[in-house]
Design an enzyme around this catalytic site. Sequence first.
Site, PDB file in Angstrom:
ATOM      1  N   ASP A  22       0.840  -1.200   0.000  1.00 10.83           N
ATOM      2  CA  ASP A  22       0.000   0.000   0.000  1.00 10.83           C
ATOM      3  C   ASP A  22       0.879   1.256   0.000  1.00 10.83           C
ATOM      4  O   ASP A  22       1.249   1.748   1.053  1.00 10.83           O
ATOM      5  CB  ASP A  22      -0.921  -0.001   1.209  1.00 10.83           C
ATOM      6  CG  ASP A  22      -1.891   1.162   1.211  1.00 10.83           C
ATOM      7  OD1 ASP A  22      -2.177   1.715   0.138  1.00 10.83           O
ATOM      8  OD2 ASP A  22      -2.373   1.528   2.289  1.00 10.83           O
ATOM      9  N   GLU A  33      -3.968  10.067  -0.428  1.00  9.33           N
ATOM     10  CA  GLU A  33      -5.260   9.385  -0.352  1.00  9.33           C
ATOM     11  C   GLU A  33      -5.746   9.292   1.094  1.00  9.33           C
ATOM     12  O   GLU A  33      -6.886   9.599   1.402  1.00  9.33           O
ATOM     13  CB  GLU A  33      -5.168   7.967  -0.933  1.00  9.33           C
ATOM     14  CG  GLU A  33      -6.493   7.236  -0.844  1.00  9.33           C
ATOM     15  CD  GLU A  33      -6.367   5.756  -0.549  1.00  9.33           C
ATOM     16  OE1 GLU A  33      -7.408   5.153  -0.241  1.00  9.33           O
ATOM     17  OE2 GLU A  33      -5.258   5.213  -0.602  1.00  9.33           O
ATOM     18  N   GLU A  34      -4.855   8.888   1.965  1.00  6.14           N
ATOM     19  CA  GLU A  34      -5.236   8.620   3.355  1.00  6.14           C
ATOM     20  C   GLU A  34      -5.614   9.874   4.132  1.00  6.14           C
ATOM     21  O   GLU A  34      -6.278   9.793   5.146  1.00  6.14           O
ATOM     22  CB  GLU A  34      -4.093   7.904   4.090  1.00  6.14           C
ATOM     23  CG  GLU A  34      -3.459   6.764   3.342  1.00  6.14           C
ATOM     24  CD  GLU A  34      -4.367   5.569   3.121  1.00  6.14           C
ATOM     25  OE1 GLU A  34      -5.534   5.602   3.534  1.00  6.14           O
ATOM     26  OE2 GLU A  34      -3.896   4.605   2.519  1.00  6.14           O
ATOM     27  N   ASP A  69      -4.796  -0.190  -6.014  1.00  8.55           N
ATOM     28  CA  ASP A  69      -4.463   0.146  -4.621  1.00  8.55           C
ATOM     29  C   ASP A  69      -4.978  -0.928  -3.663  1.00  8.55           C
ATOM     30  O   ASP A  69      -5.571  -0.621  -2.649  1.00  8.55           O
ATOM     31  CB  ASP A  69      -5.048   1.519  -4.277  1.00  8.55           C
ATOM     32  CG  ASP A  69      -4.554   2.036  -2.930  1.00  8.55           C
ATOM     33  OD1 ASP A  69      -3.607   1.449  -2.359  1.00  8.55           O
ATOM     34  OD2 ASP A  69      -5.116   3.027  -2.436  1.00  8.55           O
ATOM     35  N   HIS A 101      -0.820  -0.926   6.286  1.00  9.43           N
ATOM     36  CA  HIS A 101      -0.537   0.060   7.327  1.00  9.43           C
ATOM     37  C   HIS A 101       0.152  -0.546   8.546  1.00  9.43           C
ATOM     38  O   HIS A 101      -0.087  -0.111   9.670  1.00  9.43           O
ATOM     39  CB  HIS A 101      -1.814   0.778   7.767  1.00  9.43           C
ATOM     40  CG  HIS A 101      -2.442   1.583   6.686  1.00  9.43           C
ATOM     41  ND1 HIS A 101      -3.346   2.574   6.945  1.00  9.43           N
ATOM     42  CD2 HIS A 101      -2.316   1.565   5.333  1.00  9.43           C
ATOM     43  CE1 HIS A 101      -3.747   3.124   5.808  1.00  9.43           C
ATOM     44  NE2 HIS A 101      -3.127   2.513   4.815  1.00  9.43           N
TER      45      HIS A 101
END
Length: 187
Positions: free
Chosen positions: A9, A43-44, A71, A146
């Site tokens: 990611d 994005e996050e 993604d 993550h």
Amino acid sequence: WDVGQGAHDDGGGCVMAMEAINVLRKLNLIPRRTIRVVLWTNEENGLAGGKAYATDHADELPKHVAAIETDSGVFRPTGYSVECENKEREALAAEQLRDLLTLLSSIGPMKSSTGHSGADISSMKPAGVLLMGHNVEGATYFDYHHTHADTIDKIDPEALSQNVAALATMAYILADMPTRLGERPTP
């Protein structure tokens, strides 16, 4: 990424997109339309990269044939989802995509579906761009997502190659089709 290298990611998705273009160049395959690779940021934390692209390229969006997001990690590819503001076009695109995916059957079973395509490309949807999600078999994605474990040694080189092949094939087909995916050919 914040705690790991971000291999799944989304370093892997970036590599897949760049290498797909590299493969097409090496094969000297030049489609009738341009293929653009964009490496999104933020994005996050608010989708700033995708939003900026949609704003900065607003006058070009009507010419976009499709936008594909990768993604979901680097696992065996399983197909593509399609999403569009125009639901009739979305349904037709999914139907047409089922036929196109037969070209990737040597990689494994491929499915066409409708629904979410990706967060980063979502800002192009209101402009009528056909959005596509590059889907993978991600049963173990959240073992890495993550976390400190999201490192390059977790990337399977064969799965990476399969994804590059699938993405290069799909990008080329979409860029070279006489009509856009989700549109019927004119008689």
